[in-house]
Scaffold this motif. Structure first.
Motif, PDB file in Angstrom:
ATOM      1  N   ALA A 179       7.356  12.601   3.909  1.00  0.00           N
ATOM      2  CA  ALA A 179       6.925  12.767   2.519  1.00  0.00           C
ATOM      3  C   ALA A 179       6.384  11.428   2.038  1.00  0.00           C
ATOM      4  N   PRO A 180       5.393  11.437   1.136  1.00  0.00           N
ATOM      5  CA  PRO A 180       4.850  10.164   0.641  1.00  0.00           C
ATOM      6  C   PRO A 180       5.957   9.322   0.002  1.00  0.00           C
ATOM      7  N   ALA A 181       5.915   8.023   0.285  1.00  0.00           N
ATOM      8  CA  ALA A 181       6.971   7.129  -0.208  1.00  0.00           C
ATOM      9  C   ALA A 181       6.508   6.263  -1.364  1.00  0.00           C
ATOM     10  N   GLY A 182       5.227   6.339  -1.733  1.00  0.00           N
ATOM     11  CA  GLY A 182       4.714   5.472  -2.791  1.00  0.00           C
ATOM     12  C   GLY A 182       4.346   4.101  -2.243  1.00  0.00           C
ATOM     13  N   ARG A 183       4.042   3.192  -3.145  1.00  0.00           N
ATOM     14  CA  ARG A 183       3.612   1.859  -2.729  1.00  0.00           C
ATOM     15  C   ARG A 183       4.826   1.026  -2.305  1.00  0.00           C
ATOM     16  N   TYR A 184       4.664   0.402  -1.140  1.00  0.00           N
ATOM     17  CA  TYR A 184       5.715  -0.430  -0.571  1.00  0.00           C
ATOM     18  C   TYR A 184       5.074  -1.680   0.030  1.00  0.00           C
ATOM     19  N   PRO A 185       5.811  -2.767   0.143  1.00  0.00           N
ATOM     20  CA  PRO A 185       5.313  -3.899   0.940  1.00  0.00           C
ATOM     21  C   PRO A 185       5.124  -3.464   2.392  1.00  0.00           C
ATOM     22  N   VAL A 186       4.037  -3.894   2.983  1.00  0.00           N
ATOM     23  CA  VAL A 186       3.739  -3.527   4.373  1.00  0.00           C
ATOM     24  C   VAL A 186       3.397  -4.787   5.163  1.00  0.00           C
ATOM     25  N   ARG A 187       3.553  -4.691   6.459  1.00  0.00           N
ATOM     26  CA  ARG A 187       3.283  -5.830   7.334  1.00  0.00           C
ATOM     27  C   ARG A 187       2.343  -5.385   8.461  1.00  0.00           C
ATOM     28  N   GLY A 188       1.314  -6.192   8.686  1.00  0.00           N
ATOM     29  CA  GLY A 188       0.356  -5.882   9.753  1.00  0.00           C
ATOM     30  C   GLY A 188      -0.460  -4.639   9.494  1.00  0.00           C
ATOM     31  N   ALA A 189      -0.673  -4.310   8.226  1.00  0.00           N
ATOM     32  CA  ALA A 189      -1.319  -3.037   7.864  1.00  0.00           C
ATOM     33  C   ALA A 189      -2.692  -3.255   7.242  1.00  0.00           C
ATOM     34  N   ALA A 202       0.859  -1.190   0.000  1.00  0.00           N
ATOM     35  CA  ALA A 202       0.000   0.000   0.000  1.00  0.00           C
ATOM     36  C   ALA A 202       0.888   1.230   0.000  1.00  0.00           C
ATOM     37  N   VAL A 203       0.245   2.410  -0.106  1.00  0.00           N
ATOM     38  CA  VAL A 203       0.985   3.672  -0.123  1.00  0.00           C
ATOM     39  C   VAL A 203       1.432   4.020   1.296  1.00  0.00           C
ATOM     40  N   VAL A 204       2.723   4.102   1.498  1.00  0.00           N
ATOM     41  CA  VAL A 204       3.275   4.483   2.802  1.00  0.00           C
ATOM     42  C   VAL A 204       3.480   5.989   2.787  1.00  0.00           C
ATOM     43  N   GLY A 205       2.750   6.662   3.646  1.00  0.00           N
ATOM     44  CA  GLY A 205       2.843   8.106   3.682  1.00  0.00           C
ATOM     45  C   GLY A 205       3.099   8.605   5.081  1.00  0.00           C
ATOM     46  N   SER A 206       2.187   9.357   5.595  1.00  0.00           N
ATOM     47  CA  SER A 206       2.375  10.016   6.883  1.00  0.00           C
ATOM     48  C   SER A 206       1.717   9.272   8.032  1.00  0.00           C
ATOM     49  N   ALA A 207       1.368   8.002   7.831  1.00  0.00           N
ATOM     50  CA  ALA A 207       0.752   7.232   8.910  1.00  0.00           C
ATOM     51  C   ALA A 207       1.817   6.739   9.882  1.00  0.00           C
ATOM     52  N   LEU A 208       1.490   6.757  11.165  1.00  0.00           N
ATOM     53  CA  LEU A 208       2.387   6.175  12.158  1.00  0.00           C
ATOM     54  C   LEU A 208       2.326   4.663  12.027  1.00  0.00           C
ATOM     55  N   ALA A 209       3.508   4.026  12.004  1.00  0.00           N
ATOM     56  CA  ALA A 209       3.596   2.575  11.844  1.00  0.00           C
ATOM     57  C   ALA A 209       4.492   1.996  12.924  1.00  0.00           C
ATOM     58  N   PRO A 210       4.263   0.749  13.294  1.00  0.00           N
ATOM     59  CA  PRO A 210       5.237   0.093  14.181  1.00  0.00           C
ATOM     60  C   PRO A 210       6.562  -0.072  13.450  1.00  0.00           C
TER      61      PRO A 210
END
Length: 229
Positions: free
Chosen positions: A201-211, A158-166
């Motif tokens: 800054a938005p990072a575009g689509r990346y592999p994510v885990r637990g999201a 998904a798009v990794v942007g300004s969301a707080l992530a573990p």
């Protein structure tokens, strides 16, 4: 809550013209955080419901369009009682009232995702909040801009942007780690600290885990992570 199926949630967006988030790990300096700590957001939710504390899991994203520095008068209270406060103020001098600079963020945007029945309860409370809605300092009023129902989809990319992530949420190379308060006890004597990943800054689509992914958010498919207290 099952992670295999879409999760109904409320998406709330807020705007604050000015807000300041002091970093408590620098008590002698006026260092500010770029995003509100989750504990501050829990205070915002509790202000809406009128409860002393809100412990539901939620996703959050935050960013600001500018920053600056202003001056504030501090009124530290001496623990030994040498400079007692009168009407909430202490005398000027060493260890007493003093003027300090304070970083602030301008044009602050905050988006929350509140899932499940608990999210439904809290989201409905924003129709008529019990207390004033603030973000950061007492004078930092925040305005609710949008409150809509959405479906969060479990995501592996998904798009990794300004969301707080573990810290295990994604592998964006320029994401920074911020240690912030996940929650604070109601007597304010105990805080639980957690490390979070955040991109300025938005990072575009990346592999994510637990999201999860909000496919309708800005029409891009924002990744978000549900944060526990």
């Amino acid at each position: 809550m099952s992670y295999a199926e879409p999760l109904p949630a409320w998406r709330l967006t807020f705007y604050a013209p000015v807000a300041s988030f002091r970093d408590p790990f620098f008590p002698g300096l006026t260092r500010g955080l770029p995003v509100p700590p989750p504990s501050t957001v829990r205070g915002l939710l509790a202000a809406a419901t009128g409860a002393p504390y809100e412990s539901l899991a939620f996703g959050m994203a935050a960013w600001s369009e500018g920053e600056g520095v202003d001056a504030e008068t501090y009124h530290p209270i001496d623990a030994g009682g040498a400079n007692p406060a009168v009407a909430g103020r202490v005398r000027a001098g060493k260890g007493g009232m003093t003027l300090r600079t304070r970083p602030f963020r301008a044009d602050v945007h905050l988006t929350l995702w509140l899932p499940g029945p608990e999210g439904n309860r809290v989201a409905r409370a924003f129709r008529r909040p019990v207390w004033g809605l603030r973000l950061g300092r007492l004078q930092d009023l925040v305005h609710l801009e949008e409150r809509v129902e959405v479906a969060l989809v479990p995501a592996t990319e998904a798009v990794v942007g300004s969301a707080l992530a573990p810290t295990t949420g994604h592998d964006v190379p320029y994401a920074t780690v911020h240690r912030m308060a996940a929650s604070i006890s109601t007597d304010r004597m105990t805080s639980r600290w957690t490390d979070y990943l955040w991109c300025d800054a938005p990072a575009g689509r990346y592999p994510v885990r637990g999201a999860y992914e909000d496919t309708d958010y800005r029409k891009k498919g924002q990744a978000l992570w549900l944060l526990e207290p």
